[in-house]
Design an enzyme around this catalytic site. Structure first.
Site, PDB file in Angstrom:
ATOM      1  N   ASP A 172       0.870  -1.167   0.000  1.00 47.78           N
ATOM      2  CA  ASP A 172       0.000   0.000   0.000  1.00 47.78           C
ATOM      3  C   ASP A 172       0.917   1.231   0.000  1.00 47.78           C
ATOM      4  O   ASP A 172       2.143   1.131   0.094  1.00 47.78           O
ATOM      5  CB  ASP A 172      -0.959  -0.037   1.202  1.00 47.78           C
ATOM      6  CG  ASP A 172      -2.199   0.801   0.965  1.00 47.78           C
ATOM      7  OD1 ASP A 172      -3.220   0.559   1.615  1.00 47.78           O
ATOM      8  OD2 ASP A 172      -2.136   1.711   0.100  1.00 47.78           O
TER       9      ASP A 172
HETATM   10  C1  GLC Z   1      -4.440   4.161  -0.097  1.00 45.55           C
HETATM   11  C2  GLC Z   1      -5.350   3.021   0.334  1.00 45.55           C
HETATM   12  C3  GLC Z   1      -5.511   1.948  -0.715  1.00 45.55           C
HETATM   13  C4  GLC Z   1      -5.447   2.597  -2.088  1.00 45.55           C
HETATM   14  C5  GLC Z   1      -4.007   3.084  -2.268  1.00 45.55           C
HETATM   15  C6  GLC Z   1      -3.805   3.804  -3.611  1.00 45.55           C
HETATM   16  O1  GLC Z   1      -3.666   4.595   0.984  1.00 45.55           O
HETATM   17  O2  GLC Z   1      -5.028   2.374   1.554  1.00 45.55           O
HETATM   18  O3  GLC Z   1      -6.770   1.300  -0.476  1.00 45.55           O
HETATM   19  O4  GLC Z   1      -5.772   1.664  -3.106  1.00 45.55           O
HETATM   20  O5  GLC Z   1      -3.605   3.943  -1.209  1.00 45.55           O
HETATM   21  O6  GLC Z   1      -4.477   5.008  -3.612  1.00 45.55           O
END
Ligand code: GLC
Length: 741
Positions: free
Chosen positions: A267
């Site tokens: 993430d």
């Molecule tokens: C965010 C979220 C995740 C998302 C990613 C890209 O922090 O936790 O669900 O897909 O970053 O934006």
């Protein structure tokens, strides 16, 4: 391109180019004419050089055929080997057509509806150039304080999570990824993110392996078995080790046990955050921990970019892991057909004609109506009678902001308002007053400052509040019935939106209290991203329709439902707590040694609130009146692989036609570990004509009785079971049977 060619390509790549494929950045830098300023701007913290930028393998949240093509062209013109970028996006509940937020979609209990919503979203995204979608989010969610429950497609139930995960992955990916309308699915967030302590986002997660396997793993497993091309690791620690560098989770469970061969992406900045967690000593160790755990793509941190090369030079083993990661990334690009056509299915012409087309908008409205949950309807105050004067009151009546916090690509200007939709209805007399703001300025300023925006001061706010209530009362006095549209601000649920108070805002409660004094029928339409504490206002309301954040067609869907053109059929996938002190509350809980059945002192209960939830899992009313009258089994002993057929008689005792979600639960009365008081094992969404009687059948088998026992075996144990069938998890008919094998 043949796989052999992919291997040849891999062998041509320098170590810098290989590591580049393992880095994901936001893609707007390729849209900027001044790359340099961008490198000292949004990406400055990534310390990436201009050269490294043109090695990255994927970009985040660039979508739109024209933009995608521009970014791809800019990138490839500077790429030695012309390896196309992957475009990955958060198209969580729709691209331009914003569908209801995922928790709402889950309340439809209709896999066909979810499939259709996902397919439309996937088609719109594909022709807009998206290659990968960071969806479905299948984190089991029991705690309403956690803002991300709004994204959880399965809510608090592992079976719903499994069924919906499979449905969405297959709907996104279809049979061939390169086909127009198909995109790769990235299931998230692995693992156990929904169990953050106290519902506080990014917080600690600690549970037994048995609990993890019984409740949290099934939905991820189902998505992987359905062929998800990618998984995203979660921000939290799982039993002391951050998921992103958790070798047991990634290598033992995901890779070996579940046989996942796809890409593992962290993430956002999660690799770097292993330092803050106190697991990685420094950036270099963070890189080592992540590559050794098996993370293929570093999303928006500089760790791989700045440290992986040195680790490779120091240890051939690391370079071998890098080669495997890059091969997985090139393989996905190949499956998507990007080597033949780097634009994928991006198509400006198609985008203009297909996106938000009338047919799909009509479909979206019907699908949206399946997500609404009728929580209360005293004296059949709903559906509204047309010959009555209706007071439309509340900040959500004349408001296009009814899409959720992950609807950043949808065009809100295309959203209708409830006010406009009612005005379009012939013969309906409506009056309108806003009545109050969604939030007081102090709360809005907390959101603004969290978003790095300047706070706003409102002069005489309390005076303005009083005047708004007075005008609402004047409007209400002229009406026969009051329709209130209230709820959370859309920025109060979603990522980083944990709340310690989940009641409606004080200013909205004040409006309810003042209008209640008029003693007129009052209906609440509730906009929210999480279960809301309703216990303090419920008695003042004659009806409550839960609409969540219903998206682009929400206003029309709501209006038609309130006027009886459609009949509510949604059922809750998360229990609504009595109040925030009861969180987390969920239906499939254990009995304890002192279950609370009465008001004895020494039992497991709170002194100040009832023990059961305010609205239970699986609950939802209809304009129909469904009576469950008989339940019987064709036998009461299940020998090993036999099935028992369950029959339930249900009568629609109303003049309305409508759908009922018939739910079947089972309780294992005792086992080598204690078992929940009930677990959802099957459900059917059945249509009933007015006054129709139906016999609904379920077959239950031994597989449904399996669970993770005290030796971490997934087996069924002989013994007695209770079986429950009903229209929710509490109001049920009960039977018993025995398993012997
Ligand atoms: C965010 C979220 C995740 C998302 C990613 C890209 O922090 O936790 O669900 O897909 O970053 O934006």
């Amino acid at each position: 391109m043949k796989h052999k060619k992919i291997i040849e390509l891999l062998n041509e790549m320098t170590i810098e180019e290989k590591i580049g494929q393992m880095i994901q950045i936001t893609g707007d830098i390729f849209l900027s004419d001044d790359t340099k300023s961008m490198l000292t701007g949004p990406l400055k913290d990534l310390h990436l050089s201009k050269e490294k930028i043109y090695h990255v393998g994927s970009v985040l949240n660039i979508v739109g055929a024209e933009r995608v093509k521009k970014v791809q062209d800019t990138y490839l013109s500077n790429s030695r080997l012309k390896i196309p970028l992957l475009f990955m996006d958060d198209i969580i509940n729709g691209y331009k057509i914003a569908f209801p937020i995922p928790i709402a979609q889950g309340c439809s209990w209709n896999t066909q509806a979810i499939k259709e919503m996902t397919e439309i979203s996937s088609m719109e995204s594909s022709i807009a150039g998206a290659n990968v979608n960071f969806s479905p989010m299948v984190d089991l969610s029991r705690d309403a304080r956690w803002g991300r429950v709004m994204e959880s497609i399965g809510g608090e139930d592992p079976l719903l999570g499994e069924i919906y995960a499979k449905t969405m992955v297959k709907a996104y990916q279809g049979k061939k990824l390169s086909e127009i309308g198909k995109i790769a699915s990235c299931v998230k967030h692995i693992a156990g993110y929904g169990a953050v302590e106290a519902g506080r986002d990014y917080n600690t997660v600690d549970m037994s392996e048995r609990e993890f396997r019984q409740y949290y793993l099934p939905a991820y497993k189902s998505a992987i078995e359905a062929g998800a091309e990618m998984i995203m690791t979660s921000f939290n620690i799982l039993n002391g080790i951050p998921s992103t560098v958790n070798k047991w989770l990634i290598q033992e469970v995901i890779r070996k046990e579940l046989g996942f061969k796809g890409i593992i992406i962290s993430d956002y900045n999660a690799i770097e955050e292993t330092i803050a967690h106190g697991y990685s000593e420094n950036e270099r160790e963070a890189a080592r921990n992540a590559i050794n755990a098996g993370v293929d793509i570093d999303m928006m941190s500089s760790i791989y970019a700045n440290h992986l090369k040195d680790l490779c030079l120091e240890n051939q083993e690391i370079e071998n892991k890098v080669n495997k990661s890059v091969l997985r990334i090139l393989t996905l690009k190949n499956k998507l057909g990007l080597f033949e056509n780097p634009y994928g299915n991006a198509n400006e012409i198609k985008e203009k004609t297909y996106v938000m087309n009338a047919t799909n908008l009509e479909k979206a409205k019907k699908l949206t109506q399946e997500t609404f949950v009728l929580l209360k309807n005293n004296n059949h105050v709903l559906p509204l009678q047309k010959n009555r004067k209706i007071a439309l009151i509340g900040p959500y009546i004349d408001n296009i902001g009814i899409t959720g916090s992950w609807s950043m690509f949808s065009d809100r200007t295309k959203n209708d308002t409830i006010l406009d939709m009612f005005k379009e209805k012939i013969g309906i007399q409506v009056l309108y007053a806003k009545g109050c703001e969604i939030l007081r300025q102090e709360e809005i300023n907390k959101i603004l400052s969290a978003d790095g925006l300047p706070m706003v001061h409102v002069e005489n706010e309390s005076q303005k509040e009083k005047e708004m209530i007075i005008s609402a009362i004047q409007v209400a006095k002229k009406a026969d019935v009051i329709l209130l549209a209230l709820g959370e601000h859309y920025r109060q649920s979603g990522e980083a939106c944990s709340r310690s108070n989940i009641a409606l805002p004080e200013n909205q409660i004040e409006l309810i209290n003042e209008l209640y004094k008029l003693s007129k029928p009052m209906i609440l339409i509730l906009f929210n991203g999480r279960p809301i504490e309703l216990s303090s206002i419920e008695k003042k309301l004659d009806a409550i329709l839960e609409v969540w954040f219903p998206g682009t067609t929400g206003a029309k869907a709501i209006t038609e439902m309130l006027l009886g053109e459609e009949n509510p059929s949604g059922k809750l996938t998360m229990s609504f707590p009595q109040n925030v002190g009861q969180c987390p509350v969920y239906y499939n809980h254990y009995n304890t040694g002192r279950p609370h059945h009465n008001n004895l002192r020494y039992v497991s209960r709170y002194q100040d609130i009832p023990t059961e939830s305010f609205y239970p899992f699986g609950y939802g009313l209809s304009y129909c009146n469904f009576k469950y009258t008989e339940l019987y089994l064709n036998k009461h002993i299940m020998n090993g692989n036999e099935t028992i057929t369950v029959t339930v008689k249900i009568e629609n005792q109303s003049d309305y036609a409508g759908y009922e979600v018939v739910q079947l639960y089972i309780q294992d009365l005792y086992g080598s570990v204690v078992r929940p008081v009930k677990e959802l094992k099957a459900f059917k969404k059945e249509y009933f004509r007015p006054h129709e009687i139906k016999y609904i059948h379920f077959d239950i088998d031994m597989h449904m009785l399996k669970f993770w026992n005290n030796k971490l075996e997934f087996i069924a144990e002989n013994g007695e079971f209770k079986l429950f069938v009903g229209g929710d998890s509490e109001k049920v008919l009960e039977e018993k049977f025995e398993l012997t094998y």
